[in-house]
Write a protein that holds these residues in place. Sequence first.
Motif, PDB file in Angstrom:
ATOM      1  N   ILE A  79       0.822  -0.851  -0.021  1.00  0.00           N
ATOM      2  CA  ILE A  79      -0.062  -0.202   0.022  1.00  0.00           C
ATOM      3  C   ILE A  79       1.014   1.115  -0.103  1.00  0.00           C
ATOM      4  O   ILE A  79       1.743   1.264   1.055  1.00  0.00           O
ATOM      5  CB  ILE A  79      -0.960  -0.075   1.193  1.00  0.00           C
ATOM      6  CG1 ILE A  79      -1.797  -1.222   1.170  1.00  0.00           C
ATOM      7  CG2 ILE A  79      -1.913   1.346   1.082  1.00  0.00           C
ATOM      8  CD1 ILE A  79      -2.677  -1.406   2.680  1.00  0.00           C
ATOM      9  N   ALA A  80       0.671   2.218  -0.999  1.00  0.00           N
ATOM     10  CA  ALA A  80       1.656   3.390  -1.116  1.00  0.00           C
ATOM     11  C   ALA A  80       0.894   4.416  -1.559  1.00  0.00           C
ATOM     12  O   ALA A  80      -0.235   4.562  -2.140  1.00  0.00           O
ATOM     13  CB  ALA A  80       2.662   3.073  -1.990  1.00  0.00           C
ATOM     14  N   PHE A 110       6.713   0.331  -8.420  1.00  0.00           N
ATOM     15  CA  PHE A 110       7.411   0.420  -7.014  1.00  0.00           C
ATOM     16  C   PHE A 110       6.716   1.556  -6.344  1.00  0.00           C
ATOM     17  O   PHE A 110       6.137   2.374  -6.772  1.00  0.00           O
ATOM     18  CB  PHE A 110       8.753   0.649  -6.822  1.00  0.00           C
ATOM     19  CG  PHE A 110       9.113   1.979  -7.721  1.00  0.00           C
ATOM     20  CD1 PHE A 110       9.324   3.163  -6.877  1.00  0.00           C
ATOM     21  CD2 PHE A 110       9.442   2.199  -9.191  1.00  0.00           C
ATOM     22  CE1 PHE A 110       9.872   4.424  -7.309  1.00  0.00           C
ATOM     23  CE2 PHE A 110       9.841   3.211  -9.599  1.00  0.00           C
ATOM     24  CZ  PHE A 110      10.030   4.502  -8.911  1.00  0.00           C
ATOM     25  N   PRO A 111       6.613   1.466  -4.929  1.00  0.00           N
ATOM     26  CA  PRO A 111       6.161   2.522  -4.162  1.00  0.00           C
ATOM     27  C   PRO A 111       7.144   3.728  -3.820  1.00  0.00           C
ATOM     28  O   PRO A 111       8.082   3.382  -3.138  1.00  0.00           O
ATOM     29  CB  PRO A 111       5.962   1.812  -2.826  1.00  0.00           C
ATOM     30  CG  PRO A 111       6.804   0.740  -2.553  1.00  0.00           C
ATOM     31  CD  PRO A 111       7.185   0.287  -3.975  1.00  0.00           C
ATOM     32  N   GLY A 116       6.000   7.257   1.504  1.00  0.00           N
ATOM     33  CA  GLY A 116       5.927   6.112   2.494  1.00  0.00           C
ATOM     34  C   GLY A 116       4.939   4.928   1.910  1.00  0.00           C
ATOM     35  O   GLY A 116       4.536   4.879   0.730  1.00  0.00           O
ATOM     36  N   HIS A 117       5.026   3.653   2.645  1.00  0.00           N
ATOM     37  CA  HIS A 117       4.632   2.714   2.000  1.00  0.00           C
ATOM     38  C   HIS A 117       4.265   1.659   3.277  1.00  0.00           C
ATOM     39  O   HIS A 117       4.794   1.859   4.377  1.00  0.00           O
ATOM     40  CB  HIS A 117       5.398   1.855   1.078  1.00  0.00           C
ATOM     41  CG  HIS A 117       6.521   1.041   1.370  1.00  0.00           C
ATOM     42  ND1 HIS A 117       7.894   1.458   0.996  1.00  0.00           N
ATOM     43  CD2 HIS A 117       6.491  -0.109   1.995  1.00  0.00           C
ATOM     44  CE1 HIS A 117       8.536   0.695   1.524  1.00  0.00           C
ATOM     45  NE2 HIS A 117       7.837  -0.328   2.062  1.00  0.00           N
ATOM     46  N   TRP A 174      -1.637  -1.029  -4.188  1.00  0.00           N
ATOM     47  CA  TRP A 174      -2.708  -0.252  -3.887  1.00  0.00           C
ATOM     48  C   TRP A 174      -2.191   1.186  -3.625  1.00  0.00           C
ATOM     49  O   TRP A 174      -1.266   1.553  -2.932  1.00  0.00           O
ATOM     50  CB  TRP A 174      -3.386  -0.649  -2.502  1.00  0.00           C
ATOM     51  CG  TRP A 174      -4.105  -2.085  -2.758  1.00  0.00           C
ATOM     52  CD1 TRP A 174      -3.563  -3.140  -2.651  1.00  0.00           C
ATOM     53  CD2 TRP A 174      -5.577  -2.367  -3.072  1.00  0.00           C
ATOM     54  NE1 TRP A 174      -4.687  -4.424  -2.972  1.00  0.00           N
ATOM     55  CE2 TRP A 174      -5.659  -3.683  -3.017  1.00  0.00           C
ATOM     56  CE3 TRP A 174      -6.643  -1.409  -3.277  1.00  0.00           C
ATOM     57  CZ2 TRP A 174      -6.903  -4.187  -3.144  1.00  0.00           C
ATOM     58  CZ3 TRP A 174      -8.097  -2.122  -3.317  1.00  0.00           C
ATOM     59  CH2 TRP A 174      -7.891  -3.562  -3.474  1.00  0.00           C
ATOM     60  N   LYS A 175      -3.117   2.041  -4.323  1.00  0.00           N
ATOM     61  CA  LYS A 175      -2.689   3.618  -4.020  1.00  0.00           C
ATOM     62  C   LYS A 175      -3.670   4.079  -2.752  1.00  0.00           C
ATOM     63  O   LYS A 175      -4.673   4.060  -2.948  1.00  0.00           O
ATOM     64  CB  LYS A 175      -2.813   4.271  -5.199  1.00  0.00           C
ATOM     65  CG  LYS A 175      -2.607   5.962  -4.986  1.00  0.00           C
ATOM     66  CD  LYS A 175      -2.820   6.673  -6.165  1.00  0.00           C
ATOM     67  CE  LYS A 175      -2.508   7.987  -5.968  1.00  0.00           C
ATOM     68  NZ  LYS A 175      -3.183   8.678  -5.113  1.00  0.00           N
ATOM     69  N   ALA A 176      -2.913   4.393  -1.757  1.00  0.00           N
ATOM     70  CA  ALA A 176      -3.618   5.050  -0.425  1.00  0.00           C
ATOM     71  C   ALA A 176      -3.809   6.566  -0.758  1.00  0.00           C
ATOM     72  O   ALA A 176      -2.834   7.384  -0.573  1.00  0.00           O
ATOM     73  CB  ALA A 176      -3.118   4.655   0.699  1.00  0.00           C
ATOM     74  N   ASN A 177      -5.049   7.123  -0.652  1.00  0.00           N
ATOM     75  CA  ASN A 177      -5.282   8.772  -0.565  1.00  0.00           C
ATOM     76  C   ASN A 177      -4.761   9.176   0.695  1.00  0.00           C
ATOM     77  O   ASN A 177      -4.659  10.250   0.759  1.00  0.00           O
ATOM     78  CB  ASN A 177      -6.713   9.020  -0.999  1.00  0.00           C
ATOM     79  CG  ASN A 177      -7.092   8.690  -2.408  1.00  0.00           C
ATOM     80  OD1 ASN A 177      -6.163   8.480  -3.381  1.00  0.00           O
ATOM     81  ND2 ASN A 177      -8.385   8.723  -2.580  1.00  0.00           N
ATOM     82  N   PHE A 178      -4.643   8.384   1.777  1.00  0.00           N
ATOM     83  CA  PHE A 178      -4.218   8.999   2.992  1.00  0.00           C
ATOM     84  C   PHE A 178      -2.783   9.133   3.204  1.00  0.00           C
ATOM     85  O   PHE A 178      -2.348   9.333   4.252  1.00  0.00           O
ATOM     86  CB  PHE A 178      -4.841   8.004   4.217  1.00  0.00           C
ATOM     87  CG  PHE A 178      -4.389   6.562   4.226  1.00  0.00           C
ATOM     88  CD1 PHE A 178      -3.420   6.193   4.744  1.00  0.00           C
ATOM     89  CD2 PHE A 178      -5.436   5.559   3.565  1.00  0.00           C
ATOM     90  CE1 PHE A 178      -2.958   4.661   4.755  1.00  0.00           C
ATOM     91  CE2 PHE A 178      -5.146   4.189   3.591  1.00  0.00           C
ATOM     92  CZ  PHE A 178      -3.798   4.071   4.204  1.00  0.00           C
ATOM     93  N   MET A 179      -1.725   9.042   2.189  1.00  0.00           N
ATOM     94  CA  MET A 179      -0.534   8.936   2.283  1.00  0.00           C
ATOM     95  C   MET A 179      -0.159   9.909   1.011  1.00  0.00           C
ATOM     96  O   MET A 179      -0.483   9.541  -0.068  1.00  0.00           O
ATOM     97  CB  MET A 179       0.045   7.484   2.040  1.00  0.00           C
ATOM     98  CG  MET A 179      -0.128   6.307   3.101  1.00  0.00           C
ATOM     99  SD  MET A 179       0.249   4.723   2.804  1.00  0.00           S
ATOM    100  CE  MET A 179       1.959   5.190   3.415  1.00  0.00           C
ATOM    101  N   ARG A 180       0.743  10.980   1.369  1.00  0.00           N
ATOM    102  CA  ARG A 180       1.122  11.728   0.642  1.00  0.00           C
ATOM    103  C   ARG A 180       2.564  12.383   0.582  1.00  0.00           C
ATOM    104  O   ARG A 180       2.951  11.953   1.855  1.00  0.00           O
ATOM    105  CB  ARG A 180       0.144  12.995   0.353  1.00  0.00           C
ATOM    106  CG  ARG A 180      -1.490  12.730   0.055  1.00  0.00           C
ATOM    107  CD  ARG A 180      -2.040  13.992  -0.401  1.00  0.00           C
ATOM    108  NE  ARG A 180      -2.018  15.123   0.538  1.00  0.00           N
ATOM    109  CZ  ARG A 180      -3.003  16.012   0.928  1.00  0.00           C
ATOM    110  NH1 ARG A 180      -4.379  15.464   0.300  1.00  0.00           N
ATOM    111  NH2 ARG A 180      -2.670  17.006   1.323  1.00  0.00           N
TER     112      ARG A 180
END
Length: 239
Positions: A79-80, A110-111, A116-117, A174-180
């Motif tokens: 997850i990244a 790659f993340p 972060g990941h 997976w792309k997480a909107n809570f990580m920027r």
Amino acid sequence: KYRDLIIMQDVDVYRNVPKKLKAMYAFVDRYLPNTVEWVMKVDDDFFVRPEQVQEFLKAPNHGSNSFMNVMNASTPTVIAGLVHKLHKAHTGGKWNELIQWPRAKEYPTFPLGSAGHIVSRPVAQYISKYWDVLFDYQGEDVSIGIWLGAGKFPHAPRPPHANESMFLENVQYWKANFMRNDGQCLDPNVFVVGHDFSDQKLLTCINRIKMKGQRVFATNKPAITLVESKVTKKGAEQS
């Protein structure tokens, strides 16, 4: 003071970050109980809200019906905040790739390190198991992409063992909107923010978040989106 630091027996320089990542995963694999299902990689210049990340991982179907159907902690998952696909290797500067990767050739997915990941425990176990044979490329982010892309991407090395081909085929991104990585820490929907935070800015972020309260997922945007998967299951589209 708090006995919460692990010191790796090596020189702490940028080019050793892949080694640090492997050491982190190996520690989780070898010393922490199986109840630790997820491992999050961030840097010391990040703003992180760990309680909100933990809450999400316990109930990850916020805004994405496919998430619960396709992914759980027993599958090889990354997850990244930013997932790079078809990104070409740098040929100069800080991120100049080593000669072990073909010059200017595209990396596997790659993340991006600056956002972060998070990986599921099976990913940590895989990297821990093959620590000695997985080559350290120029950065920890492209390294994990190459390690998990072995045997299924042009230019990538073969898997460390033939029996691991199926495991690697099942890796999901997976792309997480809570990580920027844009430094904007005041959005209540964002829990991991990179990077280059000063001590003063971190304190400002913490104090303002406390003043605003702990609203979670206040928008209608999906919290997480499947970017790449080799497994087709009900409720998700294969990329």
